[in-house]
Design a protein around this motif. Structure first.
Motif, PDB file in Angstrom:
ATOM      1  N   VAL A   1       0.832  -1.204   0.000  1.00 15.27           N
ATOM      2  CA  VAL A   1       0.000   0.000   0.000  1.00 15.27           C
ATOM      3  C   VAL A   1       0.866   1.253   0.000  1.00 15.27           C
ATOM      4  O   VAL A   1       0.598   2.227  -0.727  1.00 15.27           O
ATOM      5  CB  VAL A   1      -0.950  -0.029   1.219  1.00 15.27           C
ATOM      6  CG1 VAL A   1      -1.551   1.348   1.476  1.00 15.27           C
ATOM      7  CG2 VAL A   1      -2.072  -1.048   0.996  1.00 15.27           C
ATOM      8  N   ARG A   2       1.920   1.228   0.807  1.00 13.12           N
ATOM      9  CA  ARG A   2       2.833   2.388   0.845  1.00 13.12           C
ATOM     10  C   ARG A   2       3.552   2.575  -0.481  1.00 13.12           C
ATOM     11  O   ARG A   2       3.717   3.710  -0.963  1.00 13.12           O
ATOM     12  CB  ARG A   2       3.848   2.192   1.975  1.00 13.12           C
ATOM     13  CG  ARG A   2       3.256   2.350   3.374  1.00 13.12           C
ATOM     14  CD  ARG A   2       4.278   2.039   4.441  1.00 13.12           C
ATOM     15  NE  ARG A   2       3.731   2.232   5.780  1.00 13.12           N
ATOM     16  CZ  ARG A   2       4.311   1.798   6.893  1.00 13.12           C
ATOM     17  NH1 ARG A   2       5.463   1.141   6.818  1.00 13.12           N
ATOM     18  NH2 ARG A   2       3.761   2.023   8.071  1.00 13.12           N
ATOM     19  N   GLU A   3       3.980   1.475  -1.086  1.00 11.85           N
ATOM     20  CA  GLU A   3       4.697   1.560  -2.360  1.00 11.85           C
ATOM     21  C   GLU A   3       3.821   2.135  -3.462  1.00 11.85           C
ATOM     22  O   GLU A   3       4.320   2.798  -4.379  1.00 11.85           O
ATOM     23  CB  GLU A   3       5.208   0.166  -2.757  1.00 11.85           C
ATOM     24  CG  GLU A   3       6.362  -0.329  -1.886  1.00 11.85           C
ATOM     25  CD  GLU A   3       6.731  -1.775  -2.180  1.00 11.85           C
ATOM     26  OE1 GLU A   3       6.006  -2.415  -2.979  1.00 11.85           O
ATOM     27  OE2 GLU A   3       7.737  -2.261  -1.629  1.00 11.85           O
ATOM     28  N   LYS A   4       2.512   1.893  -3.368  1.00 15.25           N
ATOM     29  CA  LYS A   4       1.582   2.432  -4.362  1.00 15.25           C
ATOM     30  C   LYS A   4       1.209   3.885  -4.092  1.00 15.25           C
ATOM     31  O   LYS A   4       0.457   4.503  -4.851  1.00 15.25           O
ATOM     32  CB  LYS A   4       0.316   1.575  -4.411  1.00 15.25           C
ATOM     33  CG  LYS A   4       0.530   0.197  -5.020  1.00 15.25           C
ATOM     34  CD  LYS A   4      -0.765  -0.593  -5.069  1.00 15.25           C
ATOM     35  CE  LYS A   4      -0.548  -1.954  -5.716  1.00 15.25           C
ATOM     36  NZ  LYS A   4      -0.189  -1.836  -7.156  1.00 15.25           N
ATOM     37  N   GLY A   5       1.724   4.439  -2.981  1.00 15.25           N
ATOM     38  CA  GLY A   5       1.456   5.837  -2.665  1.00 15.25           C
ATOM     39  C   GLY A   5       0.107   6.077  -2.029  1.00 15.25           C
ATOM     40  O   GLY A   5      -0.335   7.235  -1.928  1.00 15.25           O
ATOM     41  N   LEU A   6      -0.574   5.025  -1.578  1.00 15.74           N
ATOM     42  CA  LEU A   6      -1.861   5.182  -0.907  1.00 15.74           C
ATOM     43  C   LEU A   6      -1.651   5.650   0.528  1.00 15.74           C
ATOM     44  O   LEU A   6      -0.777   5.142   1.234  1.00 15.74           O
ATOM     45  CB  LEU A   6      -2.628   3.851  -0.908  1.00 15.74           C
ATOM     46  CG  LEU A   6      -3.111   3.366  -2.278  1.00 15.74           C
ATOM     47  CD1 LEU A   6      -3.577   1.923  -2.194  1.00 15.74           C
ATOM     48  CD2 LEU A   6      -4.223   4.254  -2.791  1.00 15.74           C
ATOM     49  N   THR A   7      -2.458   6.606   0.950  1.00 15.78           N
ATOM     50  CA  THR A   7      -2.338   7.138   2.308  1.00 15.78           C
ATOM     51  C   THR A   7      -3.680   7.043   3.023  1.00 15.78           C
ATOM     52  O   THR A   7      -4.745   7.041   2.396  1.00 15.78           O
ATOM     53  CB  THR A   7      -1.876   8.605   2.289  1.00 15.78           C
ATOM     54  OG1 THR A   7      -2.811   9.394   1.526  1.00 15.78           O
ATOM     55  CG2 THR A   7      -0.494   8.731   1.665  1.00 15.78           C
TER      56      THR A   7
END
Length: 354
Positions: free
Chosen positions: A96-102
């Motif tokens: 999730v972090r790698e995809k830039g989702l916050t």
């Protein structure tokens, strides 16, 4: 009189006196013979499977949300990550972090069931818990905070170059307003629609239902528009006009093999939506879509039956047209297996905490 009022606020009587809460079989059973007649005309009771050739089973049951998103222009839906059942929490969080989702995020099963298993996720701990609790393939996607949500029903009939909008439902989220004295639980108990949600709210909020909301303070208890999760549905089909149809049709024409279904859209304002700006398609539903504007409390069960039958007929026209082009219907064996798979799936999804 007070005793009578108290009885009327019990879940049994709330459901009994408001058809919108009746079971699926109670609502659809009386008009099943009409469905059978439509199926006989199509020469298959599983005609629905041909209506949207690009979607598994036509989008009637057991369709994958990820596969549907993959058909759509990437800019039209929330940024989304797919995970298989049993994915390790640390791997999910890292991905999730790698995809830039916050945060906040929305987590939900890849195959839907009327909002069951959909949860707003605020941090790593909540996402980790969801990974452990969900026994199904699931999606994690950005939370779209646009203030409005609507379901827009669309179909493109045989011989039509441009589709049509056959119904619009707008959604009022499950929200309470504080008075500085009452707990969240007490505020919930003042609204019949919310009383029915109390068991799920107890699982979701626990002791936080004893919190007191400041006077004038608003609390959105469920941050998405699902009738089964307490949202109020309102029939705003009169809002359909050429500008809105142009936006919806332009999008739907870009989705391969989609001709019939409902788009659930979050957006900033009707004015901007009609300009094709600042909106996101939260979900696209196929041939199993209900014309959810029927659930407006102002409508009678007779209105609901009329609209359901009207949409069955539209569905059959689209499906028979696709069938003439070579798209097969499900066989009886395949159709019966589809319903068995759906029953097994529902047993699994009902184990998920709301």
């Amino acid at each position: 009189m007070k005793a009578v009022r108290n009885w009327l606020h019990q879940p049994f009587f709330i459901r009994l006196l408001h058809w919108e809460y009746w079971s699926f079989n109670t609502v659809y059973g009386p008009i099943l013979p009409i469905y059978l007649l439509i199926g006989a005309r199509a020469r298959s009771f599983f005609f629905f499977s041909a209506a949207n050739p690009g979607i598994r089973n036509g989008g009637f049951l057991m369709e994958s949300k990820k596969e549907i998103y993959d058909l759509m222009p990437a800019c039209a839906y929330p940024q989304t990550a797919f995970f298989t059942a049993g994915s390790l929490p640390d791997q999910v969080i890292r991905s999730v972090r790698e995809k830039g989702l916050t945060y906040p995020l929305i987590a939900k099963p890849d195959v839907g069931a009327r909002g069951r298993g959909v949860r707003k996720i605020g941090n790593d701990a909540e996402l980790s818990l969801y990974c452990r609790e969900c026994p199904l393939d699931f999606l994690v996607q950005e939370f779209i905070s646009h203030p409005l949500e609507a379901g827009i029903f669309y179909c493109r009939l045989p011989g039509e170059e441009k589709g049509r909008i056959t119904g619009i439902v707008t959604k009022e989220f499950m929200t309470v307003t504080g008075d500085g004295q009452s707990t969240l639980r007490e505020l919930v108990l003042r609204e019949d629609r919310y009383i029915l949600q109390l068991p799920d709210l107890e699982k979701l909020y626990g002791d936080r239902l004893n919190d007191i909301l400041p006077a004038g303070g608003k609390k959105e208890l469920v941050p998405f528009g699902n009738h089964a999760r307490g949202s109020k549905f309102m029939d705003d089909s009169h809002l359909a006009d050429d500008a809105l149809l142009n936006v919806v049709d332009q999008l739907c024409q870009q989705i391969p093999g989609f001709r019939y279904g409902r788009l659930d859209i979050r957006f900033v304002s009707w004015e901007l939506l009609k300009q094709g700006k600042q909106y996101s398609v939260i979900e696209l539903n196929g041939s199993g879509s209900e014309p959810t504007h029927i659930y407006d409390p102002r409508h009678s069960i007779f209105f609901a039956w009329k609209e359901i039958i009207r949409h069955w007929w539209l569905l059959s026209r689209v499906a028979r047209d696709e069938h003439r082009k070579g798209i097969p219907y499900l066989t009886v064996k395949e159709g019966l297996q589809l319903f068995r798979d759906d029953a097994a799936f529902n047993k699994k999804i009902n184990t998920i905490r709301v």
